[in-house]
Structure formats: C-alpha cells, structure tokens
Write a protein that holds these residues in place. Sequence first.
Motif, PDB file in Angstrom:
ATOM      1  N   ALA A  42       0.819  -1.210   0.000  1.00  0.00           N
ATOM      2  CA  ALA A  42       0.000   0.000   0.000  1.00  0.00           C
ATOM      3  C   ALA A  42       0.853   1.260   0.000  1.00  0.00           C
ATOM      4  N   TYR A  43       2.078   1.168   0.491  1.00  0.00           N
ATOM      5  CA  TYR A  43       2.952   2.333   0.604  1.00  0.00           C
ATOM      6  C   TYR A  43       3.845   2.519  -0.626  1.00  0.00           C
ATOM      7  N   CYS A  44       4.688   1.537  -0.903  1.00  0.00           N
ATOM      8  CA  CYS A  44       5.669   1.707  -1.987  1.00  0.00           C
ATOM      9  C   CYS A  44       5.207   1.117  -3.321  1.00  0.00           C
ATOM     10  N   GLY A  45       4.163   0.293  -3.295  1.00  0.00           N
ATOM     11  CA  GLY A  45       3.610  -0.260  -4.524  1.00  0.00           C
ATOM     12  C   GLY A  45       4.303  -1.491  -5.062  1.00  0.00           C
ATOM     13  N   ILE A  46       5.333  -1.986  -4.378  1.00  0.00           N
ATOM     14  CA  ILE A  46       6.052  -3.163  -4.863  1.00  0.00           C
ATOM     15  C   ILE A  46       5.097  -4.365  -4.925  1.00  0.00           C
ATOM     16  N   PRO A  47       5.167  -5.152  -6.007  1.00  0.00           N
ATOM     17  CA  PRO A  47       4.325  -6.351  -6.088  1.00  0.00           C
ATOM     18  C   PRO A  47       4.727  -7.362  -5.008  1.00  0.00           C
ATOM     19  N   LEU A  48       3.727  -8.003  -4.416  1.00  0.00           N
ATOM     20  CA  LEU A  48       3.968  -8.979  -3.356  1.00  0.00           C
ATOM     21  C   LEU A  48       3.452 -10.338  -3.785  1.00  0.00           C
ATOM     22  N   ASP A  49       4.180 -11.365  -3.414  1.00  0.00           N
ATOM     23  CA  ASP A  49       3.790 -12.740  -3.711  1.00  0.00           C
ATOM     24  C   ASP A  49       3.382 -13.401  -2.400  1.00  0.00           C
ATOM     25  N   ARG A  50       2.127 -13.779  -2.321  1.00  0.00           N
ATOM     26  CA  ARG A  50       1.603 -14.323  -1.071  1.00  0.00           C
ATOM     27  C   ARG A  50       2.337 -15.594  -0.640  1.00  0.00           C
ATOM     28  N   THR A  51       2.780 -16.374  -1.587  1.00  0.00           N
ATOM     29  CA  THR A  51       3.458 -17.632  -1.246  1.00  0.00           C
ATOM     30  C   THR A  51       4.863 -17.402  -0.702  1.00  0.00           C
ATOM     31  N   SER A  52       5.461 -16.243  -0.992  1.00  0.00           N
ATOM     32  CA  SER A  52       6.813 -15.987  -0.502  1.00  0.00           C
ATOM     33  C   SER A  52       6.805 -15.349   0.885  1.00  0.00           C
TER      34      SER A  52
END
Length: 156
Positions: A42-52
Amino acid sequence: MAKDTPSMAKNKMRRCLVAILDPHPSNLEIEQLWTYFQSSCAYCGIPLDRTSRNGHLDHIVSSALGGTNEIHNHVLSCNKCNGDEKREEDWQSFLARKVTDSALVAERHAHISGWIERADGRGVLDPSVKTQAETIIVQVLESFDAAVKKLRALRP
C-alpha cells in the motif's frame, strides 16, 4: 529455536486472551485485503507474492495506540516498509515521507483511506468492556506468576 520461558508464555497468554475479544482477521478477510491492494504494498507499490510471505498485514493504528485487529485497520505492506522503515510512525506521515511524487502520494492515500472507510465498526469495543477485559487478563497473569513462583520453589 529458543525454549519457551515463563515470560514468553505470559506474552502468548496475553495475546490469546486479547484475541478472544479482538480476533485476528479471518482467511476470507485477508483474501479481501490482498485483492483490494492488488497484491502490492500500500505504501511503496512493490508487487507482493503471497506464497513468498513477503506481504505483511500492517496495523493502521497499532494496538498499543488503541487500534484493533479488525481487517480495515490493516493494509497490505511489504516487509521493508512495515518492518524496517515505518515502525511506529503513523501511516500518513510515513506515506508522505516514503513516496516523493505528490500525485502518487495522493493516489495511495485515497486508496488506503477507501479501505479504512469500509470498516463497519464491529471491531470497536466499548471502553467499559475493555476495562473489564484488562482486569480479567491481569488476574490471569498474576495467577500465572504465582504458579511459576510455586513451581520454582519445588525445584531441588
């Protein structure tokens, strides 16, 4: 891995007792959060992978400051923003400091605010209930301390 100590057990007991009145978000609620924030911080916009496991549920208002575990008191955050950079800073000042593009700050601020506005108030406890709960928790933890003291006295 460290062995559980009485103080660690006491902290776990406190968290478990608090969670009876203020439960952690359900899996469905967490899924809704991930969807709303499009699997991005929500802050920096980096994509996140839930499995990682690099995505964190960051409290908007920390429990130490009276925030609840209600899902709309959380945003999706990367481990760097939530763990290393934001710490105890409020989300608005952190966002303004983190993102230098004012248009992007406004866009992310609006997105986070839109999430917060979805709260239905179910996570807010009556102050008298909070006081009663804290009294009960203090009693339980004092009883635990007394039991630990008695058990230690039994050691050879």
